[in-house]
Design an enzyme around this catalytic site. Structure first.
Site, short mmCIF file in Angstrom:
data_model
loop_
_atom_site.label_atom_id
_atom_site.label_comp_id
_atom_site.label_asym_id
_atom_site.label_seq_id
_atom_site.Cartn_x
_atom_site.Cartn_y
_atom_site.Cartn_z
N LYS A 166 0.81 -1.23 0.00
CA LYS A 166 0.00 0.00 0.00
C LYS A 166 0.84 1.27 0.00
CE LYS A 166 -3.97 -2.04 2.47
NZ LYS A 166 -3.44 -3.32 3.00
N THR A 215 -11.51 -0.02 4.35
CA THR A 215 -12.81 -0.40 4.91
C THR A 215 -12.90 -0.05 6.40
OG1 THR A 215 -11.94 -2.64 5.05
CG2 THR A 215 -13.50 -2.19 3.28
N ARG A 229 -7.95 -15.78 7.76
CA ARG A 229 -8.21 -16.71 8.85
C ARG A 229 -9.13 -17.89 8.54
NH1 ARG A 229 -9.29 -11.63 12.45
NH2 ARG A 229 -9.82 -10.99 10.33
O1 C5P Z 1 -8.33 -13.11 8.01
P1 C5P Z 1 -9.11 -12.32 7.01
O2 C5P Z 1 -9.80 -13.18 5.97
O3 C5P Z 1 -10.06 -11.32 7.64
O4 C5P Z 1 -7.98 -11.50 6.23
C1 C5P Z 1 -8.27 -10.56 5.24
C2 C5P Z 1 -7.01 -9.95 4.72
O5 C5P Z 1 -7.36 -8.88 3.84
C3 C5P Z 1 -6.11 -9.34 5.78
O6 C5P Z 1 -4.75 -9.47 5.31
C4 C5P Z 1 -6.52 -7.89 5.81
O7 C5P Z 1 -5.50 -7.04 6.23
C5 C5P Z 1 -6.85 -7.65 4.34
N1 C5P Z 1 -7.76 -6.55 4.09
C6 C5P Z 1 -9.05 -6.47 4.63
N2 C5P Z 1 -9.86 -5.40 4.34
C7 C5P Z 1 -9.41 -4.42 3.54
C8 C5P Z 1 -8.14 -4.48 2.99
C9 C5P Z 1 -7.33 -5.57 3.30
O8 C5P Z 1 -9.47 -7.36 5.33
N3 C5P Z 1 -10.21 -3.42 3.25
#
Ligand code: C5P
Length: 233
Positions: A61, A119, A211
């Site tokens: 980013k 977000t 996760r």
């Molecule tokens: O564990 P989880 O499925 O929530 O991980 C989602 C990934 O996407 C993480 O690496 C998080 O930092 C990233 N992410 C997010 N929302 C965003 C941008 C990136 O969850 N708006």
């Protein structure tokens, strides 16, 4: 690139990451490397995962003055990642400079996508801290269009926004969407989630899943389920 599942490798060390990837013997998932792992282990972790045959989304980013971003991207292009990103808030000049820096001498480059509004930023914070008064949905779409006009390949967005981004920016403009959960899974700290099948329906090109795969009892089975539901294989 075809629709795919990207695993968010949000681990703090090389050991934890490689122990996780070692579980995958018959498939080589597309992986996302974020700031935590990159800052802990440096560029060598990217080279090592690439050598193992994975596609990589390097999620750093970038956001700085155009000249600095251009030079940083010129370093990242040599890591041979498949996708990397920046903040659209850096403006058109920064995004164009990023593309210049990322483009190799033979004209090839990794895909470059933009973060619109995070977000974690809501309407209230945007108005109060950033003094942006427009509706947040409109701001996200405007940033997506600005990124497209600057020559970028797509945006990171919520799966709930993916359809609208395609309507505004065209089907070819990639939507990479986190916030995915299995219908019977834990939501955790994500606020607005969608199942892999629903993300497919709405037209996400890539889903980023952390996760639900990394913390699963059987991560390989969870990954394969995700691919089945999203890609349909
Ligand atoms: O564990 P989880 O499925 O929530 O991980 C989602 C990934 O996407 C993480 O690496 C998080 O930092 C990233 N992410 C997010 N929302 C965003 C941008 C990136 O969850 N708006």
């Amino acid at each position: 690139m075809n629709r795919d599942v990207i695993i968010a490798c949000d681990f703090a060390s090389r050991e934890a990451t490689l122990a996780f990837l070692d579980k995958f013997t018959d498939v080589k998932p597309f992986v996302k490397i974020g700031m935590e792992l990159f800052y802990a282990e440096g560029p060598e972790i990217v080279r090592e995962i690439k050598r193992r045959g994975h596609k990589i989304f390097l999620d750093l980013k970038l956001h700085d003055i155009p000249n600095t971003v251009k030079k940083a991207m010129a370093v990242l292009r040599n890591l041979d990642v498949d996708v990397t990103n920046l903040h659209a808030a850096g403006t058109t000049a920064m995004m164009q400079a990023a593309i210049e820096g990322l483009t190799r001498e033979d004209g090839t480059r990794p895909l470059l996508i933009a973060v619109t509004q995070l977000t974690s930023t809501d309407q209230e914070a945007m108005e109060r801290d950033l003094l942006i008064k427009e509706p947040i949905d409109e701001v996200v779409m405007h940033y997506a269009e600005t990124a497209k006009n600057a020559g970028l390949d797509g945006v990171v967005c919520s799966p709930l926004e993916a359809g609208k981004v395609h309507d505004r920016c065209g089907k070819q403009f990639l939507t990479v969407t986190p916030g995915v959960r299995f219908a019977d899974g834990d939501v955790g700290d994500q606020k607005r989630v969608m199942t892999p099948a629903a993300a497919r329906e709405i037209g996400s090109d890539f889903i980023v899943v952390g996760r639900p795969i990394t913390a699963a009892e059987d991560p390989v089975a969870a990954y394969k389920r995700c691919v089945r539901e999203f890609v349909g294989e």
